[in-house]
Design an enzyme around this catalytic site. Structure first.
Site, PDB file in Angstrom:
ATOM      1  N   HIS A 132       0.842  -1.199   0.000  1.00  0.00           N
ATOM      2  CA  HIS A 132       0.000   0.000   0.000  1.00  0.00           C
ATOM      3  C   HIS A 132       0.870   1.238   0.000  1.00  0.00           C
ATOM      4  O   HIS A 132       1.806   1.351   0.797  1.00  0.00           O
ATOM      5  CB  HIS A 132      -0.923   0.010   1.223  1.00  0.00           C
ATOM      6  N   ARG A 388      -2.646 -11.692  -4.530  1.00  0.00           N
ATOM      7  CA  ARG A 388      -4.010 -11.160  -4.393  1.00  0.00           C
ATOM      8  C   ARG A 388      -4.520 -10.736  -5.761  1.00  0.00           C
ATOM      9  O   ARG A 388      -3.800 -10.100  -6.530  1.00  0.00           O
ATOM     10  CB  ARG A 388      -4.064  -9.976  -3.432  1.00  0.00           C
ATOM     11  N   ASP A 535     -12.184  -0.929   3.106  1.00  0.00           N
ATOM     12  CA  ASP A 535     -13.319  -0.708   2.213  1.00  0.00           C
ATOM     13  C   ASP A 535     -14.652  -0.817   2.933  1.00  0.00           C
ATOM     14  O   ASP A 535     -15.620  -0.156   2.546  1.00  0.00           O
ATOM     15  CB  ASP A 535     -13.257  -1.686   1.037  1.00  0.00           C
ATOM     16  N   ARG A 573      -5.948  -4.533   8.214  1.00  0.00           N
ATOM     17  CA  ARG A 573      -6.027  -3.215   8.853  1.00  0.00           C
ATOM     18  C   ARG A 573      -5.089  -2.232   8.169  1.00  0.00           C
ATOM     19  O   ARG A 573      -3.991  -2.589   7.752  1.00  0.00           O
ATOM     20  CB  ARG A 573      -5.643  -3.304  10.331  1.00  0.00           C
ATOM     21  N   ARG A 705      -9.761   4.469  -3.945  1.00  0.00           N
ATOM     22  CA  ARG A 705      -9.235   3.522  -2.973  1.00  0.00           C
ATOM     23  C   ARG A 705      -9.326   4.116  -1.572  1.00  0.00           C
ATOM     24  O   ARG A 705      -9.347   5.331  -1.380  1.00  0.00           O
ATOM     25  CB  ARG A 705      -7.787   3.163  -3.297  1.00  0.00           C
TER      26      ARG A 705
END
Length: 873
Positions: A132, A388, A535, A573, A705
């Site tokens: 991220h 993923r 999300d 998280r 996002r």
């Protein structure tokens, strides 16, 4: 800042002076005087002096773009230096020892050795370093900051001679100057490979030492109390990664990238173990050994330990050379590579057992034991790479395939038809993919990824995560893809439930899987499920999402128990409250009973990786904190909520969700207000990470996002996603006579207490006056009321939280956290007003290209505020 002693304040001041001298040498004394004026004015503005605020606005409006850039850079660096000073101070002070607290807690709970032994088997911490893009600092600057922190550690040692102190001070000044003369902002976005290399560096520079140190400390604590330590083959902590494996919405993560990242990780692990083994063979010069070691090396070896370690060192050397050649494009046989952890452990354990057998346990339990612990934690692949992908991409594969085979369109089948087809093919012995089939490039990429998994060893991979999973067929589709691509081992597949509806249906979806006999045999008694925090909070607001996450975990724990399956919950998280972020101990103690029985897997994201694990002592404390909290929660699980509490929270969560969605989804003026009041549109130009800011470039807020969604609101200090809709729902319950129940929940239920106590911290970071300043300059007058309404809710929410917590002001019970924010507040204040000025100038360009100087200044203020807030997304 009464909490912090004068040493920290003096350090921050001294670093600021060094930066000032550097700026003066480059730009002259008039610039230093201007920066000092802005700093002092910013302090008065932060303390509520309206004339000081007006002075900042007037000054910034009169300056040229180039001047604003210099000011932005100066205050960004001030904030970085303050953070480094505080981080080093906290490491040195160590206000709390998690393992000492564990010892005390175990004594209070009267835990016996057998109970502890059972709890230790459940101590399985899997920290997943994610890609991220929330780390705003460049790697080159992070390296300088790490060096600077080490220098500060040295300067605070009392035994230094005067000359030694002078040399360290000179090095500090040099590093401060290096940082000033280095671009704060990357010129290009990092690639997924760059992100992976950054993760490897955190392991090499910090975790490689911290992990064995942590296990040694844990072992010592338990030995003292129970005369039983951590078993030699225990793996209390291990590491996984999404860097180079997370392709959800990131077109830059391809099968080729994943293949390369696997090799790069193996190369780094091989290099690190080579250094360990080289040092060990140098030290283990003893000539007395047991029969097993003698049989392995032969009678001629005068120094048997060195003999076996030299052979291992040569294997590592050959492996390293082979990886380097492969990365260079050469065709290389892997036959001589070390590809399994046992190839490392076998010779190391041979030496370890021999040393103990021959009365040299003190030697065995030194560097050799540390190396053995590292093999268990990191393995020959350094970390395990997760894969993923979005569920829709897997469905596309079978949609194209079934159309090619004239079976219809998989996309149009109902769930029962999909499951029947998938299960039939999973149990079939013939191949499904025809040789002549030429799928589209998007489908081919999914297939190629699965073939990369098949071509590499199982030890290099963690689990396969399916984003936006909602049905059992989503999991079965991945299982079939892996089978068809030649994966010969059962790779764990985890559905990721991340919207409110999917969380509510998580147990029902998983039940369909566990009721399938083929699937039950396939998973061999262990199921992974990932809980999405980011999300779901963006979808439904903080309270509704938090309660849905809790209930879904409860239901999944009960389901796993009914099916005699070990459940590992994977917590997605983020670093911020709006993305599920909580302090480690609070996060763990607020989970449902039984949710830790299958281990604890959690993402560590962006800047939180550096703040938690960037230095060995920080990492040691973070790991100890996790271990202590988990062991306490396993030994004494948190209480299950009373039915009355559950009913009340059901009602409050629904009301909070309605409140949140009424603003974010249903008010037509929200999106225009959001885009005008925050730098959301400008964030896309900041080259933070490899992944695009939106899943769909043409989409609106719904496609944004979670990270930039949080990031944008943090910049303006409204931090809206963390609190919107929550306290009005609680106030409504109080007005309906539920205050006594709410106070009981706050006192006796860790989950509910953590939700409200974290709002206390959020409200300390919020600043309504700063938010109003953004609105007054940037938001069209006809929708400016929107911000006024939100700030009214913010003020009312703060008043209610203080009332419920029995406090006069926010963060009253956390003086260290309050002082930490205050340490940076005076530097943050000018940056906000500078950003407002820059946003107004940038937006005047409209669709025209923005001046490079102006754009860079804009990006620096974004980065600086993120540094000052200590989080981005």
């Amino acid at each position: 800042m009464a909490f912090f002693d004068s040493e920290l304040q003096n350090t921050v001041r001294d670093l600021g002076k060094m930066l000032g001298l550097t700026i003066q040498q480059q730009l002259g004394p008039e610039w230093l005087a201007r920066i000092e004026d802005v700093r002092k004015t910013g302090r008065r503005s932060n303390e509520g002096d309206a004339s000081a605020t007006d002075h900042l606005k007037t000054l910034f409006a009169e300056l040229q773009d180039e001047d604003l850039l210099v000011l932005g850079r100066a205050f960004c660096q001030f904030l970085n230096l303050a953070n480094i000073a505080e981080q080093e101070y906290n490491v040195a002070q160590q206000h709390s020892d998690p393992l000492a607290q564990l010892n005390h807690a175990l004594s209070t709970l009267d835990v016996d050795a057998d109970t502890l032994e059972q709890a230790l088997t459940k101590l399985q911490i899997d920290l997943v370093l994610t890609a991220h893009p929330t780390e705003v600092s460049r790697r080159t600057l992070i390296h300088k900051y790490t060096e600077l922190a080490e220098c500060l550690k040295q300067i605070h040692q009392s035994h230094l001679t005067e000359r030694e102190r002078e040399k360290v001070e000179e090095r500090i000044a040099e590093l401060v100057a290096q940082a000033w003369y280095t671009d704060e902002i990357r010129t290009t976005r990092p690639t997924p490979e760059d992100e992976a290399q950054w993760g490897f560096s955190v392991i090499e520079k910090s975790l490689w030492q911290a992990v064995p140190d942590f296990i040694r400390e844990l072992d010592h604590t338990l030995q003292q109390k129970f005369a039983k330590g951590v078993p030699l083959d225990a793996v209390p902590v291990r590491f996984s990664s999404w860097m180079g494996g997370d392709r959800d919405g990131n077109p830059f993560v391809t099968a080729k990238v994943t293949e390369r990242v696997l090799l790069l990780a193996r190369r780094r692990a091989t290099d690190l173990f080579f250094k360990d083994v080289d040092a060990l063979q140098s030290e283990l010069s003893m000539n007395v050994c047991d029969d097993a070691l003698r049989a392995a090396v032969g009678d001629e070896a005068h120094e048997p330990y060195r003999a076996v370690l030299r052979e291992l060192r040569e294997q590592l050397r050959q492996t390293y050379r082979g990886i380097v050649a492969t990365l260079s494009g050469e065709e290389v046989s892997r036959a001589q590579w070390i590809t399994k952890d046992e190839q490392l452990l076998t010779p190391l354990m041979l030496c370890y057992r021999s040393l103990h057998h021959c009365g040299m346990g003190k030697i065995a339990d030194g560097a050799l034991l540390d190396c053995i612990r590292r093999v268990h934690a990191f393995g020959c692949t350094l970390l395990r790479l997760d894969i993923r992908q979005d569920s829709g991409r897997h469905a596309d594969v079978f949609s194209e395939l079934t159309r090619y085979l004239d079976l219809g369109d998989y996309a149009n089948w109902d769930e029962q038809q999909k499951q029947a087809f998938l299960l039939q093919e999973l149990q079939s012995k013939r191949p499904l993919f025809p040789r002549a089939w030429q799928p589209s490039s998007e489908v081919q990429e999914v297939i190629d990824t699965c073939r990369v998994i098949a071509a590499n060893e199982q030890t290099g991979f963690g689990i396969y995560i399916i984003s936006m999973a909602s049905e059992a067929s989503d999991v079965l589709a991945v299982k079939l893809l892996l089978k068809e691509c030649g994966v010969s081992w059962s790779m764990p597949v985890a559905p990721l439930f991340e919207t409110l509806d999917d969380l509510n249906q998580a147990a029902a979806t998983t039940q369909k899987l566990l009721e399938c006999e083929w699937y039950k045999r396939e998973i061999d008694g262990r199921q992974y499920v990932m809980i999405g925090y980011s999300d779901s909070a963006k979808d439904a607001g903080a309270l509704a999402a938090g309660w849905a996450q809790y209930r879904s975990q409860e239901a999944l724990v009960a389901l796993a128990k009914a099916h005699n399956v070990t459940l590992t919950l994977f917590h997605g998280r983020g670093g911020t409250i709006g993305r599920g972020g909580l302090p480690a101990a609070q996060a763990i103690h607020s989970q449902p009973p039984g949710s830790l029985d299958g281990g604890f897997r959690v993402t560590e994201q962006g800047e939180t990786i550096r703040y938690k694990f960037g230095m060995p002592k920080l990492a040691l404390q973070s790991l100890a904190l996790y271990a202590s909290a988990i062991l306490q929660a396993v030994v004494a699980p948190p209480p299950a909520p009373k039915q009355a509490w559950r009913d009340l929270l059901d009602s409050m969560a629904q009301q909070a969700c309605d409140n949140y969605r009424a603003v974010v989804r249903h008010d037509k003026n929200f999106v225009p207000y959001f885009r005008a009041a925050t730098p959301e549109l400008e964030l896309g130009k900041l080259p933070l990470g490899s992944r695009p800011a939106k899943r769909r470039p043409e989409g609106g807020v719904e496609s944004l996002r979670a990270i930039p969604w949080i990031f944008a609101w943090a910049q303006t200090r409204l931090v809206l996603p963390s609190w919107l809709g929550v306290m009005p729902a609680i106030r409504q319950a109080i007005e309906q006579g539920q205050r006594e129940h709410i106070e009981q929940m706050l006192s006796d239920w860790p989950f509910f207490h953590s939700r409200l106590s974290m709002l206390d911290m959020v409200f300390h970071k919020a600043d309504a006056s700063i938010s109003a300043a953004y609105d007054s300059r940037l938001v069209p007058e006809d929708i400016r009321y929107f911000g006024d309404r939100l700030r009214t809710e913010l003020a009312d929410s703060m008043a209610l939280i203080l009332d419920l917590l029995g406090q006069q002001e926010v963060m009253e019970k956390d003086p260290q956290g309050k002082a930490s924010m205050q340490l940076r507040a005076h530097y943050l204040q000018p940056l906000h007003f500078l950003q407002i000025e820059l946003l107004e100038r940038v937006r005047k360009y409209g669709e025209q290209p923005v001046s490079p100087v102006l754009e860079r200044a804009m990006m620096i203020t974004i980065a600086g505020i993120a540094v000052g807030m200590r989080n981005t997304g």
